[in-house]
Motif scaffolding. Structure first.
Motif, short mmCIF file in Angstrom:
data_model
loop_
_atom_site.label_atom_id
_atom_site.label_comp_id
_atom_site.label_asym_id
_atom_site.label_seq_id
_atom_site.Cartn_x
_atom_site.Cartn_y
_atom_site.Cartn_z
N PHE A 13 71.08 -6.85 -43.15
CA PHE A 13 70.65 -5.99 -42.21
C PHE A 13 71.45 -6.19 -40.88
CE2 PHE A 13 66.91 -7.28 -44.37
CZ PHE A 13 66.40 -6.20 -44.85
N ALA A 14 72.45 -6.95 -41.09
CA ALA A 14 73.58 -7.07 -39.94
C ALA A 14 74.33 -5.88 -39.91
CB ALA A 14 74.58 -8.25 -40.26
N ASP A 15 74.41 -5.47 -38.42
CA ASP A 15 75.30 -4.53 -37.83
C ASP A 15 76.77 -4.78 -38.03
OD1 ASP A 15 75.69 -5.99 -35.77
OD2 ASP A 15 74.51 -4.74 -34.37
N SER A 16 77.59 -3.95 -37.55
CA SER A 16 78.98 -3.97 -37.80
C SER A 16 79.45 -5.30 -37.05
CB SER A 16 79.71 -2.82 -37.18
OG SER A 16 79.36 -2.66 -35.94
N ASN A 17 78.73 -5.78 -36.06
CA ASN A 17 79.27 -7.09 -35.27
C ASN A 17 78.62 -8.19 -35.93
OD1 ASN A 17 80.70 -5.54 -33.37
ND2 ASN A 17 78.70 -5.28 -32.31
N GLY A 18 77.68 -8.19 -36.81
CA GLY A 18 77.43 -9.14 -37.59
C GLY A 18 75.80 -9.68 -36.96
N ASN A 19 75.22 -8.93 -36.03
CA ASN A 19 74.09 -9.23 -35.36
C ASN A 19 72.86 -8.56 -36.19
OD1 ASN A 19 75.37 -10.74 -33.10
ND2 ASN A 19 75.75 -8.73 -32.19
N VAL A 20 71.94 -9.27 -36.06
CA VAL A 20 70.68 -8.80 -36.70
C VAL A 20 69.50 -8.89 -35.57
CG1 VAL A 20 68.82 -9.26 -38.50
CG2 VAL A 20 71.21 -9.91 -38.90
N GLN A 21 68.88 -7.87 -35.58
CA GLN A 21 67.72 -7.60 -34.66
C GLN A 21 66.50 -8.47 -35.15
OE1 GLN A 21 68.01 -6.24 -31.52
NE2 GLN A 21 70.29 -5.89 -32.11
N MET A 22 65.90 -9.34 -34.38
CA MET A 22 64.66 -10.00 -34.92
C MET A 22 63.52 -9.52 -34.07
SD MET A 22 65.84 -11.63 -37.56
CE MET A 22 64.58 -12.91 -37.93
#
Lengths: 140, 154
Positions: free
Chosen positions: A92-101
């Protein structure tokens, strides 16, 4: 008879508090659900209480405000910002590798749970008192 | 003859009804302890009871002038049960509790205080119920002439 009205009001309180407790349970259970409805992270849910006149009463009568039960007027989703977690390996990570929790705050949930528990107990106590009084009346 | 057998009992009927009404109001306060904007209310019991007493004393007098005998149920009003079961204009003695602390969401219910008030009200209801039993027992003694005859309860 008034005592049956007390039972109904306390019953409405218990059912509303248990719904609040369900919301807390749902929030805690989904504290780490990266995907809720619609592909978005889960958002904390809160119940909104509303005072209601008993059904046999005229609800628009202002003097009957004292005889109010309670009901869950609705469930709203908290608009607090979601947590961002860096986890490139997640699908579920975006292009920057961040996941919204989820924006669930465990401290809020625990406080809410204790408050719901106390309110439920108070309603139960009032229910039992009304029941005892009704039984006592039968033995006059 | 003005006095009927339920003259003394009628007072207790009103006390019990008003105590039950107050219990209902306190239950409503407790069940709305977390409702935003809810303001705690209470029944001014003493005023409500004295108002109920003065209004109910009027009714038998009117009935007796019309029918001659109070205890005859030939007047529909004697059998009439108030719709709410609460005597008098008890609704007008329900007042907001002014001294409570109001929380940020506009709620003024103090849960502990409500619990204490409800417990005290319950004891007073039981007291009134006991007085009612004793009054019935007194009547039974007067009727049967013996204290060991069947009583109206404990």
């Amino acid at each position: 008879m008034s005592l049956f009205g007390s039972l109904a009001i306390s019953g409405s309180g218990m059912s509303a508090e248990s719904e609040r407790l369900s919301a807390v349970a749902s929030n805690i259970a989904n504290a780490n659900s990266a995907v809720g409805g619609g592909g978005q992270p889960y958002r904390a849910r809160e119940v909104v209480f509303q005072a209601v006149a008993p059904q046999d009463d005229a609800s628009d009568d202002p003097s009957s405000i004292g005889m109010a039960g309670v009901k869950v007027a609705g469930i709203v989703e908290s608009d607090a910002p979601t947590h961002t977690v860096y986890d490139p390996s997640s699908s579920f990570a975006d292009s920057n590798g961040n996941v919204q929790m989820p924006n669930v705050n465990p401290v809020d949930e625990m406080v809410n749970m204790i408050s719901a528990q106390q309110d439920y107990q108070a309603n139960l106590e009032a229910f039992n008192v009304a029941k005892t009084l009704a039984m006592r009346t039968l033995t006059i | 003859m003005a006095a009927t057998i339920d003259t003394g009992l009628d007072f207790f009927r009103q006390v019990l009804a008003l105590r039950a009404y107050r219990q209902e109001i306190l239950s409503a306060d407790i069940s709305n302890a977390s409702t935003p904007g809810f303001k705690a209310v209470d029944l001014d019991f003493a005023s409500a009871l004295s108002a109920a007493n003065t209004s109910s004393r009027r009714l038998p007098a009117e009935a007796s002038t019309k029918s001659g005998r109070v205890w005859l149920v030939d007047d529909a009003r004697q059998m009439k049960v108030p719709e709410t079961g609460v005597p008098g204009e008890a609704d007008s003695f329900v007042k907001y509790q002014a001294d409570g602390e109001v929380t940020l969401d506009g709620n003024s219910v103090d849960l502990d205080e409500e619990k204490v008030t409800a417990a005290a009200n319950a004891v007073q209801y039981e007291a009134a119920a006991t007085f009612t039993s004793q009054t019935i027992r007194m009547l039974m003694i007067a009727i049967t002439g013996s204290g060991s005859a069947q009583s109206g309860g404990s």
